[in-house]
Motif scaffolding. Structure first.
Motif, PDB file in Angstrom:
ATOM      1  N   GLU A 140      45.371  39.863  28.557  1.00 58.09           N
ATOM      2  CA  GLU A 140      44.976  41.271  28.519  1.00 58.09           C
ATOM      3  C   GLU A 140      43.543  41.487  28.991  1.00 58.09           C
ATOM      4  OE1 GLU A 140      47.717  43.630  25.339  1.00 58.09           O
ATOM      5  OE2 GLU A 140      45.844  42.776  24.562  1.00 58.09           O
ATOM      6  N   SER A 141      42.692  40.474  28.831  1.00 60.31           N
ATOM      7  CA  SER A 141      41.292  40.610  29.236  1.00 60.31           C
ATOM      8  C   SER A 141      41.122  40.723  30.744  1.00 60.31           C
ATOM      9  CB  SER A 141      40.483  39.400  28.744  1.00 60.31           C
ATOM     10  OG  SER A 141      40.484  39.319  27.348  1.00 60.31           O
ATOM     11  N   THR A 142      42.105  40.253  31.504  1.00 64.16           N
ATOM     12  CA  THR A 142      41.905  40.140  32.948  1.00 64.16           C
ATOM     13  C   THR A 142      43.050  40.677  33.801  1.00 64.16           C
ATOM     14  OG1 THR A 142      42.807  37.885  32.873  1.00 64.16           O
ATOM     15  CG2 THR A 142      40.435  38.099  32.686  1.00 64.16           C
ATOM     16  N   GLN A 143      44.185  41.023  33.211  1.00 64.90           N
ATOM     17  CA  GLN A 143      45.372  41.321  34.023  1.00 64.90           C
ATOM     18  C   GLN A 143      45.219  42.553  34.915  1.00 64.90           C
ATOM     19  OE1 GLN A 143      48.932  42.371  31.890  1.00 64.90           O
ATOM     20  NE2 GLN A 143      47.874  43.682  30.429  1.00 64.90           N
ATOM     21  N   PHE A 144      44.352  43.492  34.543  1.00 61.58           N
ATOM     22  CA  PHE A 144      44.267  44.749  35.289  1.00 61.58           C
ATOM     23  C   PHE A 144      43.647  44.607  36.672  1.00 61.58           C
ATOM     24  CE2 PHE A 144      40.872  44.539  32.078  1.00 61.58           C
ATOM     25  CZ  PHE A 144      39.751  44.477  32.889  1.00 61.58           C
ATOM     26  N   SER A 145      43.015  43.470  36.984  1.00 60.94           N
ATOM     27  CA  SER A 145      42.413  43.327  38.311  1.00 60.94           C
ATOM     28  C   SER A 145      43.150  42.327  39.205  1.00 60.94           C
ATOM     29  CB  SER A 145      40.928  42.936  38.190  1.00 60.94           C
ATOM     30  OG  SER A 145      40.765  41.733  37.480  1.00 60.94           O
ATOM     31  N   MET A 146      44.414  42.071  38.906  1.00 57.52           N
ATOM     32  CA  MET A 146      45.223  41.232  39.793  1.00 57.52           C
ATOM     33  C   MET A 146      45.494  41.955  41.108  1.00 57.52           C
ATOM     34  SD  MET A 146      48.090  39.437  37.303  1.00 57.52           S
ATOM     35  CE  MET A 146      48.629  40.961  36.536  1.00 57.52           C
ATOM     36  N   GLY A 147      45.573  41.217  42.185  1.00 55.46           N
ATOM     37  CA  GLY A 147      45.911  41.799  43.468  1.00 55.46           C
ATOM     38  C   GLY A 147      47.346  42.307  43.487  1.00 55.46           C
ATOM     39  N   ILE A 148      47.595  43.305  44.342  1.00 55.81           N
ATOM     40  CA  ILE A 148      48.939  43.888  44.473  1.00 55.81           C
ATOM     41  C   ILE A 148      49.359  43.810  45.943  1.00 55.81           C
ATOM     42  CG2 ILE A 148      50.383  45.933  44.128  1.00 55.81           C
ATOM     43  CD1 ILE A 148      48.357  46.925  42.082  1.00 55.81           C
ATOM     44  N   LYS A 149      50.306  42.951  46.243  1.00 50.41           N
ATOM     45  CA  LYS A 149      50.846  42.817  47.600  1.00 50.41           C
ATOM     46  C   LYS A 149      49.747  42.569  48.634  1.00 50.41           C
ATOM     47  CE  LYS A 149      54.949  45.642  46.706  1.00 50.41           C
ATOM     48  NZ  LYS A 149      55.735  46.840  47.092  1.00 50.41           N
ATOM     49  N   MET A 167      39.582  27.284  28.001  1.00 54.11           N
ATOM     50  CA  MET A 167      40.569  27.892  28.879  1.00 54.11           C
ATOM     51  C   MET A 167      39.994  29.164  29.502  1.00 54.11           C
ATOM     52  SD  MET A 167      44.582  28.720  28.137  1.00 54.11           S
ATOM     53  CE  MET A 167      44.954  26.971  27.987  1.00 54.11           C
ATOM     54  N   HIS A 168      40.279  29.353  30.793  1.00 53.84           N
ATOM     55  CA  HIS A 168      39.814  30.525  31.529  1.00 53.84           C
ATOM     56  C   HIS A 168      41.019  31.262  32.107  1.00 53.84           C
ATOM     57  CE1 HIS A 168      35.912  28.304  31.897  1.00 53.84           C
ATOM     58  NE2 HIS A 168      36.714  27.268  32.116  1.00 53.84           N
ATOM     59  N   THR A 169      40.919  32.577  32.172  1.00 52.12           N
ATOM     60  CA  THR A 169      41.802  33.364  33.031  1.00 52.12           C
ATOM     61  C   THR A 169      40.915  34.143  33.984  1.00 52.12           C
ATOM     62  OG1 THR A 169      41.898  35.119  31.350  1.00 52.12           O
ATOM     63  CG2 THR A 169      43.747  33.582  31.444  1.00 52.12           C
ATOM     64  N   VAL A 170      41.306  34.194  35.256  1.00 53.85           N
ATOM     65  CA  VAL A 170      40.529  34.883  36.279  1.00 53.85           C
ATOM     66  C   VAL A 170      41.482  35.647  37.183  1.00 53.85           C
ATOM     67  CG1 VAL A 170      38.722  34.654  38.039  1.00 53.85           C
ATOM     68  CG2 VAL A 170      38.950  32.894  36.273  1.00 53.85           C
ATOM     69  N   THR A 171      41.113  36.889  37.507  1.00 47.24           N
ATOM     70  CA  THR A 171      41.896  37.670  38.463  1.00 47.24           C
ATOM     71  C   THR A 171      40.947  38.413  39.397  1.00 47.24           C
ATOM     72  OG1 THR A 171      41.970  39.618  37.005  1.00 47.24           O
ATOM     73  CG2 THR A 171      43.796  38.046  36.832  1.00 47.24           C
ATOM     74  N   THR A 172      41.422  38.710  40.599  1.00 46.72           N
ATOM     75  CA  THR A 172      40.646  39.506  41.541  1.00 46.72           C
ATOM     76  C   THR A 172      41.578  40.202  42.514  1.00 46.72           C
ATOM     77  OG1 THR A 172      38.860  39.509  43.184  1.00 46.72           O
ATOM     78  CG2 THR A 172      40.310  37.584  43.163  1.00 46.72           C
ATOM     79  N   ILE A 194      48.197  29.170  39.211  1.00 46.61           N
ATOM     80  CA  ILE A 194      48.195  30.610  39.480  1.00 46.61           C
ATOM     81  C   ILE A 194      49.594  31.151  39.177  1.00 46.61           C
ATOM     82  CG2 ILE A 194      47.739  32.442  41.148  1.00 46.61           C
ATOM     83  CD1 ILE A 194      46.118  30.410  42.781  1.00 46.61           C
ATOM     84  N   ILE A 195      49.678  32.092  38.244  1.00 46.67           N
ATOM     85  CA  ILE A 195      50.954  32.699  37.860  1.00 46.67           C
ATOM     86  C   ILE A 195      51.080  34.052  38.558  1.00 46.67           C
ATOM     87  CG2 ILE A 195      52.343  33.577  35.948  1.00 46.67           C
ATOM     88  CD1 ILE A 195      51.024  31.585  34.129  1.00 46.67           C
ATOM     89  N   PRO A 196      52.221  34.346  39.198  1.00 44.31           N
ATOM     90  CA  PRO A 196      52.376  35.610  39.930  1.00 44.31           C
ATOM     91  C   PRO A 196      52.221  36.839  39.042  1.00 44.31           C
ATOM     92  CG  PRO A 196      54.133  34.069  40.482  1.00 44.31           C
ATOM     93  CD  PRO A 196      53.407  33.480  39.326  1.00 44.31           C
ATOM     94  N   ARG A 197      51.807  37.918  39.657  1.00 41.15           N
ATOM     95  CA  ARG A 197      51.561  39.187  38.957  1.00 41.15           C
ATOM     96  C   ARG A 197      52.776  39.658  38.152  1.00 41.15           C
ATOM     97  NH1 ARG A 197      48.676  44.081  39.492  1.00 41.15           N
ATOM     98  NH2 ARG A 197      49.962  45.884  39.009  1.00 41.15           N
ATOM     99  N   LYS A 198      53.947  39.689  38.807  1.00 49.63           N
ATOM    100  CA  LYS A 198      55.149  40.174  38.116  1.00 49.63           C
ATOM    101  C   LYS A 198      55.464  39.327  36.891  1.00 49.63           C
ATOM    102  CE  LYS A 198      57.432  42.244  42.156  1.00 49.63           C
ATOM    103  NZ  LYS A 198      58.626  42.169  43.049  1.00 49.63           N
ATOM    104  N   SER A 199      55.226  38.048  36.991  1.00 52.18           N
ATOM    105  CA  SER A 199      55.498  37.153  35.872  1.00 52.18           C
ATOM    106  C   SER A 199      54.554  37.428  34.707  1.00 52.18           C
ATOM    107  CB  SER A 199      55.368  35.700  36.318  1.00 52.18           C
ATOM    108  OG  SER A 199      56.243  35.422  37.395  1.00 52.18           O
ATOM    109  N   ILE A 200      53.276  37.684  35.011  1.00 55.23           N
ATOM    110  CA  ILE A 200      52.305  38.003  33.963  1.00 55.23           C
ATOM    111  C   ILE A 200      52.712  39.281  33.236  1.00 55.23           C
ATOM    112  CG2 ILE A 200      49.941  38.804  33.583  1.00 55.23           C
ATOM    113  CD1 ILE A 200      50.075  35.813  33.900  1.00 55.23           C
ATOM    114  N   ILE A 201      53.149  40.282  33.982  1.00 52.31           N
ATOM    115  CA  ILE A 201      53.544  41.566  33.380  1.00 52.31           C
ATOM    116  C   ILE A 201      54.723  41.382  32.433  1.00 52.31           C
ATOM    117  CG2 ILE A 201      54.521  43.839  33.900  1.00 52.31           C
ATOM    118  CD1 ILE A 201      52.810  43.797  36.482  1.00 52.31           C
TER     119      ILE A 201
END
Length: 366
Positions: A140-149, A167-172, A194-201
């Protein structure tokens, strides 16, 4: 194949797995779920070629073992429309599935179970356990800045990395970077995936339904699985190298601005009502106050003046309002800090009460 089950014992597990089914797919089997009866346990499995979710149910009477694939949407809607605590008899005869009780009967077409996709069971390289609330926090700390397509496929997901029991989670998405560190982890092996966006959701939906539980995690060369008590979530991994991020987070900054989180968030939301389609907001920074401004193509303007804690030189910055709001919405603190060097360099945003989360937002050139 034949079994008898109470509607409530089937409906909740069924709802967990059907979100990933692809409606109107070119492959009809991807619209289906797999129903498997084996060793007095009912297994429900869904798959969309990237994600597989399986759950097991013991609270049913199995009369004859077997397996078959059936439309996820139709099967779920039928179960929903039986009455509360109805006893449902489900059987397979002459390549048709019958779902009935004393008063209602449905007959559905099916597809053979051997057409249903599944992940190759490669040997897992790493195994460890993680508390549910820890994984929720990291995501939840980082999921909102994942790339989209994005054409850079490796940023369309979340980097999860463990090193020296941190442990780190990083998105951009190329315009902002989110980082969460979680320390004091014991017996977590070093890894980077790296886990895909749809999978994280989809994963976070399951995690929120399993509060205060321990998640068993297994990683192999191309997939990762998360095992709950009765549910197994497996997803493919993105094969690529995540962009380097340590340098930008360790950068030294000349200016430090302290905002009241709620005041800043409310002001940006108000002013951005008339912002243009790119959500551009301007901020004039002066000694002890900031003026937040937005305007649009038809020359409408909104301004709001707020107090800040700052004693440096005057300057002006512009940024995407949504990027700042996403961060401020996550923070549950009284004050946030903006660190920057000038009007064109990156802005680092930190929670004063939480040193484990850091965010970088790229400004818009004036």
């Amino acid at each position: 194949m034949k079994f008898v089950i109470m509607r409530e014992n089937l409906l909740e597990p069924l709802q967990k797995i059907t979100n990933i089914c692809i409606n109107k797919s070119n492959l009809p089997i991807l619209n289906n779920i797999l129903i498997k009866l084996k060793k007095n346990i009912l297994f429900l499995i869904s798959h969309n070629l990237e994600i597989e979710i399986s759950t097991k149910i013991k609270l049913c009477k199995i009369i004859k073992e077997g397996e078959i694939s059936v439309s996820a949407k139709k099967f779920l809607e039928i179960c929903r429309n039986f009455s509360y605590n109805d006893i449902m008899e489900i059987s397979l005869t002459n390549n048709r599935m019958t779902i009935k009780n004393n008063y209602i009967s449905f007959v559905l077409s099916v597809l053979p179970s051997n057409l249903f996709p599944n992940f190759v069971n490669n040997k897992f390289l790493l195994k460890f356990n993680l508390l549910n609330f820890t994984l929720i926090k990291l995501i939840e700390s980082t999921q909102f800045s994942m790339g989209i397509k994005d054409a850079r496929y490796y940023i369309n997901g979340m980097l999860i990395k463990s090193k020296k029991n941190i442990m780190h989670t990083v998105t951009t998405d190329g315009y902002r970077i989110s980082l969460c560190n979680y320390k004091n982890l014991n017996k977590i092996p070093d890894f980077s995936i790296i886990i895909p966006r749809k999978s994280i959701i989809e994963l976070i939906k399951l995690l929120k339904k399993k509060k205060n539980s321990i998640i068993n995690i297994k990683i192999n060369i191309n997939s990762i699985s998360f095992k709950f008590k009765k549910t197994l979530f497996t997803t493919k991994l993105i094969n690529g190298s995540f962009p380097s991020y340590n340098t930008i987070f360790n950068k030294k900054y000349n200016y430090f601005i302290e905002f009241n989180n709620n005041i800043l968030k409310t002001a940006i939301k108000r002013v951005s009502i008339i912002s243009n389609k790119n959500n551009i907001i301007y901020m004039n920074i002066k000694k002890n106050y900031a003026i937040i401004i937005s305007k649009n193509e038809i020359e409408e303007i909104a301004k709001e003046k707020i107090k800040i804690n700052y004693f440096g030189n005057n300057f002006k910055i512009a940024f995407n309002a949504k990027y700042i709001i996403d961060i401020l919405n996550f923070f549950k603190c009284g004050f946030v800090n903006f660190l920057l060097n000038d009007d064109i360099s990156s802005i680092k945003i930190e929670n004063k009460d939480n040193p484990y989360n850091s965010y970088i937002v790229m400004p818009i050139k004036l």
